[in-house]
Design a protein around this motif. Structure first.
Motif, short mmCIF file in Angstrom:
data_model
loop_
_atom_site.label_atom_id
_atom_site.label_comp_id
_atom_site.label_asym_id
_atom_site.label_seq_id
_atom_site.Cartn_x
_atom_site.Cartn_y
_atom_site.Cartn_z
N ARG A 163 15.42 8.99 -21.77
CA ARG A 163 13.82 8.67 -21.73
C ARG A 163 13.72 7.16 -22.49
O ARG A 163 12.64 6.29 -22.14
N GLU A 164 14.77 6.92 -22.73
CA GLU A 164 14.97 5.29 -23.99
C GLU A 164 14.76 4.58 -22.72
O GLU A 164 14.23 3.44 -22.85
N LEU A 165 15.25 4.69 -21.83
CA LEU A 165 15.60 3.75 -20.52
C LEU A 165 14.68 3.61 -20.01
O LEU A 165 14.23 2.83 -19.18
N LYS A 166 14.52 4.44 -19.46
CA LYS A 166 12.74 3.71 -18.36
C LYS A 166 11.22 3.33 -19.64
O LYS A 166 11.01 3.79 -18.48
N ALA A 167 11.66 3.84 -20.80
CA ALA A 167 10.55 3.50 -21.92
C ALA A 167 10.90 1.48 -21.58
O ALA A 167 9.77 0.93 -22.10
N GLU A 168 11.70 0.99 -20.99
CA GLU A 168 12.17 -0.60 -21.95
C GLU A 168 10.87 -0.56 -20.49
O GLU A 168 10.71 -0.24 -19.74
N ASP A 169 10.99 -1.84 -20.18
CA ASP A 169 10.11 -3.24 -19.94
C ASP A 169 11.28 -3.94 -18.85
O ASP A 169 11.77 -4.98 -19.80
N SER A 170 11.30 -3.46 -17.51
CA SER A 170 12.31 -4.17 -17.05
C SER A 170 11.47 -3.92 -15.54
O SER A 170 11.32 -2.56 -15.49
N PRO A 171 11.63 -4.19 -14.62
CA PRO A 171 11.34 -4.07 -12.86
C PRO A 171 12.01 -3.36 -12.37
O PRO A 171 11.07 -2.74 -11.27
N LEU A 172 13.44 -3.34 -12.61
CA LEU A 172 14.08 -2.27 -11.91
C LEU A 172 14.36 -0.82 -12.26
O LEU A 172 13.67 -1.41 -13.48
N GLY A 173 14.39 -0.15 -11.73
CA GLY A 173 15.08 1.53 -11.89
C GLY A 173 16.20 1.48 -12.85
O GLY A 173 16.95 0.77 -12.82
N ILE A 174 16.49 3.11 -12.93
CA ILE A 174 18.13 3.38 -13.40
C ILE A 174 18.01 4.43 -11.86
O ILE A 174 17.37 5.59 -11.70
N TRP A 175 19.78 3.72 -12.00
CA TRP A 175 20.31 4.85 -10.82
C TRP A 175 20.89 6.09 -11.21
O TRP A 175 22.27 5.37 -12.36
N LEU A 176 21.04 6.90 -11.33
CA LEU A 176 22.02 7.81 -11.34
C LEU A 176 23.12 8.45 -9.63
O LEU A 176 22.37 8.78 -9.14
#
Length: 193
Positions: A117-130
């Motif tokens: 949830r912390e990572l998802k709230a970051e300001d970045s144009p790229l996503g998170i890969w599981l």
């Protein structure tokens, strides 16, 4: 808000590996057309050593962070690689590995959902890969916004499921579908919320 995407390979019957998690039988489908697609569309999902061997020098297109369980990470450790995705921020969920073997690898032992949830709230144009595996995907199932499923034309019969979670239907909407001459099918699903 950033997306958490479970980008995973599986058999026709939905297994991401044999009962121990080994999916090397799927490597037989890494032909030039399919590898070209991965290199062009998802270059960051190719391990750093593989990118170097293939001459891939592309910017990350979809993800700047990768999350994986110890089972997935152990595959790299077993061949002496401590940072398999050095071109991204790497997070390994593990309760047994207590000290990171690499400065680029962050270990998470507790509250993986909170960290995501912390990572998802970051300001970045790229996503998170599981990246995997089954237990981590099961723990993060409610946080997953997108599925990209690379289905290989094999039937395992049994093995490691995509999600190590209890039964509860969760709805996703089908998006893009791409087929390859080698029989691989890549489907994208978006979470219905």
């Amino acid at each position: 808000m950033r997306k958490l995407t479970y980008y995973i390979a599986c058999s026709i019957d939905g297994f991401i590996g044999d009962p121990q998690g080994d999916a090397t039988s799927m490597f037989a489908f890494l032909d030039p057309e399919y590898v070209g697609f991965m290199a062009a569309e998802y270059p960051e999902t190719i391990p750093t050593q593989g990118r170097e061997a293939l001459g891939i020098d592309a910017d990350n297109k979809h993800f700047d962070t990768v999350i994986q369980g110890l089972g997935s990470y152990q595959l790299a450790l077993d061949i002496g690689v401590t940072s398999p995705y050095g071109h991204m921020r790497e997070i390994v969920a593990s309760r047994s590995l207590t000290e990171s073997p690499d400065p680029n690898v962050e270990l998470i032992a507790d509250d993986l959902v909170g960290r995501v949830r912390e990572l998802k709230a970051e300001d970045s144009p790229l996503g998170i890969w599981l990246c995997g595996g089954s237990i981590v995907a099961g723990e993060l199932i409610e946080e997953i916004d997108e599925l990209i499923i690379k289905t290989y034309p094999q039937v395992y019969g049994s093995g490691m499921p995509m999600f190590g979670a209890g039964f509860e239907p969760r709805d996703f909407e089908l998006g893009a579908v791409r087929t390859f001459d080698n029989g691989v099918l890549v489907r994208t699903y978006t979470r219905k919320r």
